[in-house]
Design an enzyme around this catalytic site. Structure first.
Site, PDB file in Angstrom:
ATOM      1  N   SER A   1       0.865  -1.177   0.000  1.00 45.75           N
ATOM      2  CA  SER A   1       0.000   0.000   0.000  1.00 45.75           C
ATOM      3  C   SER A   1       0.900   1.225   0.000  1.00 45.75           C
ATOM      4  CB  SER A   1      -0.879   0.006   1.262  1.00 45.75           C
ATOM      5  OG  SER A   1      -1.495   1.267   1.465  1.00 45.75           O
TER       6      SER A   1
ATOM      7  N   TYR B   1      -2.047  -1.021  10.384  1.00 47.80           N
ATOM      8  CA  TYR B   1      -1.992  -1.159   8.930  1.00 47.80           C
ATOM      9  C   TYR B   1      -0.656  -0.671   8.392  1.00 47.80           C
ATOM     10  CZ  TYR B   1      -3.764  -1.107   4.122  1.00 47.80           C
ATOM     11  OH  TYR B   1      -3.967  -1.337   2.781  1.00 47.80           O
TER      12      TYR B   1
END
Length: 283
Positions: A142, A155
């Site tokens: 990401s 995350y």
């Protein structure tokens, strides 16, 4: 990898979202599909969609389960043949306040986002090396693995880990004829937040009203403004064909990446800033 015709693509999280977008692109390019997901219903829908285009088999798998992973890999080879394209895409997105951090939630996120990727690598890389020929691995990280956004420390930590793992493997696996690419999506039109909440452990700490609202807004932003999964799928195949390491889905992270890079360089002792790369101790 110049051609996908007849290749076997193993895609985790392949029933929905980015994984489905990559599967569609692979199918259009002539690859056979081994779609892996924890959602049996979504797998059935993906198989119904893609089977008219190419040979498609589906497998229910929790990517955290290493023994099950090996069994599924064996079954795929029996059903379809040798896997030459591995896409480690399964992942979750969760966020908690440091005031309510929890070991169980940390373990759950890391087990899926990090161990799930490593389990795919550990399962297939020895097979790829033994089989010879050209192969390729795509790991989904990401932009949250490249710079700080408001994505939460869980995350961010998991995606930074995937970036480091993939960058290091890129050089190491090249000598074995295995290409490696790192997919760093920005906002993509998926149901990532909602899917995560459906899978979230029951014993995980409850979200505060503020956090729940932030997650709801993030999901809405993905749905309304994210890059389409089919566009991302095409980007991934283009990168594989060209042997590129990094795959970005948009330019939105550029300011944050530049700011982080500049901050890292600014923190170096001035004497080190002028040392040529060839003289770096870790080169």
């Amino acid at each position: 990898m110049d051609s996908f015709t007849g290749r076997i693509a193993f895609i985790t999280g392949g029933a929905r979202g980015i994984g489905l977008g990559i599967a569609r692109a692979c199918a259009r390019a002539g690859a056979k599909l081994a779609l892996v997901d924890i959602d049996e219903g979504a797998l059935a829908q993906a198989r119904a969609e893609l089977s008219p285009l190419t040979k498609t088999e589906t497998y229910v798998l929790d990517v955290r389960d290493r023994e099950a992973y090996a069994r599924v890999a064996d079954q795929v080879e029996s059903d379809l043949g040798v896997v030459s394209l591995l896409v480690n895409n399964a992942g979750v997105f969760d966020n908690v306040s440091p005031a309510t951090m929890d070991y169980a939630l940390w373990d759950w996120v890391m087990d899926i986002n990090v161990n799930g990727v490593y389990n795919g690598i550990q399962t297939f890389v020895p097979r790829m090396i033994s089989n010879g020929g050209d192969h390729h691995i795509v790991n989904t990280a990401s932009v949250a693995g490249l710079a700080m956004f408001d994505a939460g420390f869980l995350y961010h930590a998991s995606k930074y880990a995937i970036v480091g793992l993939t960058e290091s493997l890129h050089a190491k696996l090249a000598q074995h004829g295995i290409g490696v690419s790192l997919l760093c999506p920005g906002p993509v039109a998926t149901d990532l937040v909602n899917n995560t909440q459906r899978l979230r452990p029951e014993h995980a700490p409850a979200h505060s009203e503020r956090m729940a609202g932030a997650l709801e807004r993030f999901q809405a932003d993905l749905t309304n403004h994210g890059t389409s999964i089919d566009t991302v799928g095409n980007m991934v195949l283009d990168a594989i064909r060209e042997g590129r390491l990094y795959i970005h889905t948009d330019d939105s992270a550029a300011p944050a990446i530049i700011a982080r890079t500049e901050a890292l360089l600014a923190a170096l002792p001035s004497a080190l800033r002028i040392v040529p790369e060839s003289d770096w101790l870790w080169h």
